[in-house]
Scaffold this active site. Structure first.
Site, PDB file in Angstrom:
ATOM      1  N   THR A  62     -15.324  31.777  21.559  1.00 45.10           N
ATOM      2  CA  THR A  62     -14.374  31.710  23.273  1.00 45.10           C
ATOM      3  C   THR A  62     -15.040  31.414  24.193  1.00 45.10           C
ATOM      4  O   THR A  62     -15.473  30.075  24.030  1.00 45.10           O
ATOM      5  CB  THR A  62     -14.678  33.107  24.073  1.00 45.10           C
ATOM      6  OG1 THR A  62     -16.142  33.734  24.321  1.00 45.10           O
ATOM      7  CG2 THR A  62     -14.777  34.095  22.648  1.00 45.10           C
ATOM      8  N   LYS A  63     -14.696  30.742  25.072  1.00 43.69           N
ATOM      9  CA  LYS A  63     -14.504  29.971  26.690  1.00 43.69           C
ATOM     10  C   LYS A  63     -16.386  30.400  25.725  1.00 43.69           C
ATOM     11  O   LYS A  63     -17.255  29.457  26.941  1.00 43.69           O
ATOM     12  CB  LYS A  63     -13.784  30.346  27.791  1.00 43.69           C
ATOM     13  CG  LYS A  63     -13.943  29.860  29.065  1.00 43.69           C
ATOM     14  CD  LYS A  63     -13.123  29.370  29.695  1.00 43.69           C
ATOM     15  CE  LYS A  63     -12.901  31.394  30.694  1.00 43.69           C
ATOM     16  NZ  LYS A  63     -12.415  31.744  31.304  1.00 43.69           N
TER      17      LYS A  63
ATOM     18  N   LYS B  98     -30.758  37.686  35.970  1.00 49.17           N
ATOM     19  CA  LYS B  98     -32.081  37.847  37.083  1.00 49.17           C
ATOM     20  C   LYS B  98     -32.883  39.587  36.736  1.00 49.17           C
ATOM     21  O   LYS B  98     -31.899  40.051  36.120  1.00 49.17           O
ATOM     22  CB  LYS B  98     -31.965  37.790  38.855  1.00 49.17           C
ATOM     23  CG  LYS B  98     -31.528  36.274  38.752  1.00 49.17           C
ATOM     24  CD  LYS B  98     -30.777  35.860  40.377  1.00 49.17           C
ATOM     25  CE  LYS B  98     -30.566  34.623  40.802  1.00 49.17           C
ATOM     26  NZ  LYS B  98     -29.613  35.033  41.783  1.00 49.17           N
TER      27      LYS B  98
ATOM     28  N   GLU C  64     -18.331  31.659  25.121  1.00 49.02           N
ATOM     29  CA  GLU C  64     -19.560  30.811  23.358  1.00 49.02           C
ATOM     30  C   GLU C  64     -19.800  29.136  23.687  1.00 49.02           C
ATOM     31  O   GLU C  64     -20.460  28.544  23.572  1.00 49.02           O
ATOM     32  CB  GLU C  64     -18.770  31.498  22.404  1.00 49.02           C
ATOM     33  CG  GLU C  64     -19.889  31.119  20.999  1.00 49.02           C
ATOM     34  CD  GLU C  64     -19.384  31.726  20.140  1.00 49.02           C
ATOM     35  OE1 GLU C  64     -18.227  32.530  20.083  1.00 49.02           O
ATOM     36  OE2 GLU C  64     -19.843  31.526  18.961  1.00 49.02           O
TER      37      GLU C  64
ATOM     38  N   GLU D 129     -10.988  45.537  30.324  1.00 49.78           N
ATOM     39  CA  GLU D 129     -11.707  44.520  31.416  1.00 49.78           C
ATOM     40  C   GLU D 129     -11.213  45.363  32.035  1.00 49.78           C
ATOM     41  O   GLU D 129     -10.600  45.458  32.715  1.00 49.78           O
ATOM     42  CB  GLU D 129     -10.542  43.029  31.156  1.00 49.78           C
ATOM     43  CG  GLU D 129     -11.044  42.043  31.685  1.00 49.78           C
ATOM     44  CD  GLU D 129     -13.243  41.541  32.106  1.00 49.78           C
ATOM     45  OE1 GLU D 129     -13.425  41.535  31.431  1.00 49.78           O
ATOM     46  OE2 GLU D 129     -12.768  41.773  32.776  1.00 49.78           O
TER      47      GLU D 129
ATOM     48  N   ASP E  88     -25.431  34.333  23.144  1.00 43.38           N
ATOM     49  CA  ASP E  88     -25.310  32.951  23.542  1.00 43.38           C
ATOM     50  C   ASP E  88     -27.037  33.053  24.747  1.00 43.38           C
ATOM     51  O   ASP E  88     -28.125  31.954  24.520  1.00 43.38           O
ATOM     52  CB  ASP E  88     -25.347  31.604  23.704  1.00 43.38           C
ATOM     53  CG  ASP E  88     -24.635  32.574  25.211  1.00 43.38           C
ATOM     54  OD1 ASP E  88     -24.359  33.377  25.673  1.00 43.38           O
ATOM     55  OD2 ASP E  88     -24.564  31.338  26.725  1.00 43.38           O
TER      56      ASP E  88
ATOM     57  N   ASP F 194     -13.336  49.887  33.430  1.00 39.31           N
ATOM     58  CA  ASP F 194     -14.745  50.962  32.903  1.00 39.31           C
ATOM     59  C   ASP F 194     -15.118  51.228  31.255  1.00 39.31           C
ATOM     60  O   ASP F 194     -14.038  51.948  30.887  1.00 39.31           O
ATOM     61  CB  ASP F 194     -15.790  50.423  33.462  1.00 39.31           C
ATOM     62  CG  ASP F 194     -17.833  50.726  33.339  1.00 39.31           C
ATOM     63  OD1 ASP F 194     -17.971  50.356  32.653  1.00 39.31           O
ATOM     64  OD2 ASP F 194     -17.928  50.595  34.241  1.00 39.31           O
TER      65      ASP F 194
ATOM     66  N   ASP G  22     -21.999  39.691  30.196  1.00 37.28           N
ATOM     67  CA  ASP G  22     -22.793  38.966  31.105  1.00 37.28           C
ATOM     68  C   ASP G  22     -24.221  39.424  30.960  1.00 37.28           C
ATOM     69  O   ASP G  22     -24.788  40.583  30.940  1.00 37.28           O
ATOM     70  CB  ASP G  22     -22.399  39.885  32.446  1.00 37.28           C
ATOM     71  CG  ASP G  22     -20.961  39.379  32.743  1.00 37.28           C
ATOM     72  OD1 ASP G  22     -20.061  38.296  33.021  1.00 37.28           O
ATOM     73  OD2 ASP G  22     -19.827  40.836  32.493  1.00 37.28           O
TER      74      ASP G  22
END
Ligand SMILES: C[S@@+](CC[C@H](N)C(=O)[O-])C[C@H]1O[C@@H](n2cnc3c(N)ncnc32)[C@H](O)[C@@H]1O
Length: 238
Positions: A212-213, A141, A215, A88, A173, A115, A137
């Site tokens: 998870t949060k 856009k 999700e 992470e 999602d 990374d 993520d």
């Protein structure tokens, strides 16, 4: 209090799938991170630890962009014989995961701040049994689409780390990102298979995560979760 910024960008990579954030840690938090043998301090330490696990003949799992490690910890409990490496960019999530792993007495979770593309490159031909990318993520856009982690180069970076028993599991999602992932996977059909359900004939059991949060946020907005289970095309289809 110490201020920790995310590591400097690697010179050879200009487009990032993450955003730079400043983080303030208390000295106690910083000490915990500095002293924990489960927080690996450099790419060299990370790779050495991974090799150590392989030499023990233990399964190696990678949680890519693990956030605060909800799925990392679940995996560690689901597969106590395996070693889970959570990667992470941001410190607060890693710290939260590390504290929880410590309080739950888990000793099969190792974390690294960096990374994932650098980790994949540096770990050369190390084979992972599972590689998970959950709720990456979506960069909605259109001028940010190039920042999405799932691109051809990302899949090509995964390939050397896959054996016939490796499962790569991606979940999102965000419907437009799901379409994007599908189109990138379709470009790699010469060497990979993918499906929306866990292949039934692999020796890997299916990991059923609790949401998870991120999700949960998606589900609360009525988003549909897309799942991609990817393996090498040499593996017979179910
Ligand atoms: C939306 S969060 C999802 C976190 C977690 N997987 C979950 O499901 O709760 C995506 C995470 O990926 C991390 N990330 C994005 N690009 C990354 C990269 N190239 N390497 C490592 N982490 C990355 C971000 O910092 C962020 O914490």
């Amino acid at each position: 209090m110490n201020t920790v910024s995310t590591p400097p960008p690697y010179p050879h990579r200009t487009i990032k799938s993450w955003v730079r954030r400043e983080t303030t840690l208390s000295s106690k938090e910083q000490d915990f991170l500095d002293c924990s043998p489960f927080a690996l301090k450099s790419l060299e330490d990370l790779i050495a630890k991974m090799h150590q696990i392989v030499n023990l003949g233990k399964p190696l799992f990678l949680d890519m962009g693990c956030g605060d490690g909800q799925s990392t910890l679940q995996l560690a409990k689901w597969a106590p014989d395996a070693y889970i490496f959570g990667i992470e960019m941001h410190t607060p999530g890693l710290l939260k995961c590390l504290l929880k792993a410590h309080s739950e007495g888990l000793s099969n979770v190792f974390l690294f701040q960096g990374d994932i593309l650098d980790v994949l490159e540096a770990s050369e031909s190390l084979i992972f049994d599972r590689m998970h990318l959950y709720f990456s993520d979506p960069w909605p856009k259109s001028h940010h689409h190039k920042r999405r982690l799932v691109q051809l180069k990302f899949l090509e970076a995964l390939k050397p780390h896959m054996s016939s028993k490796t499962i790569v599991h991606i979940a999102t999602d965000w419907a437009p990102y799901s379409e994007h992932i599908r189109s990138v996977l379709n470009m790699c059909q010469e060497w990979l298979n993918y499906r929306s359900q866990h292949p039934s004939n692999t020796i890997n059991l299916e990991f059923k995560r609790n949401p998870t949060k991120y999700e949960k946020k998606g589900l609360a907005k009525g988003h549909v979760i897309s799942e991609f289970y990817i393996n090498l095309s040499e593996t017979p289809n179910s």
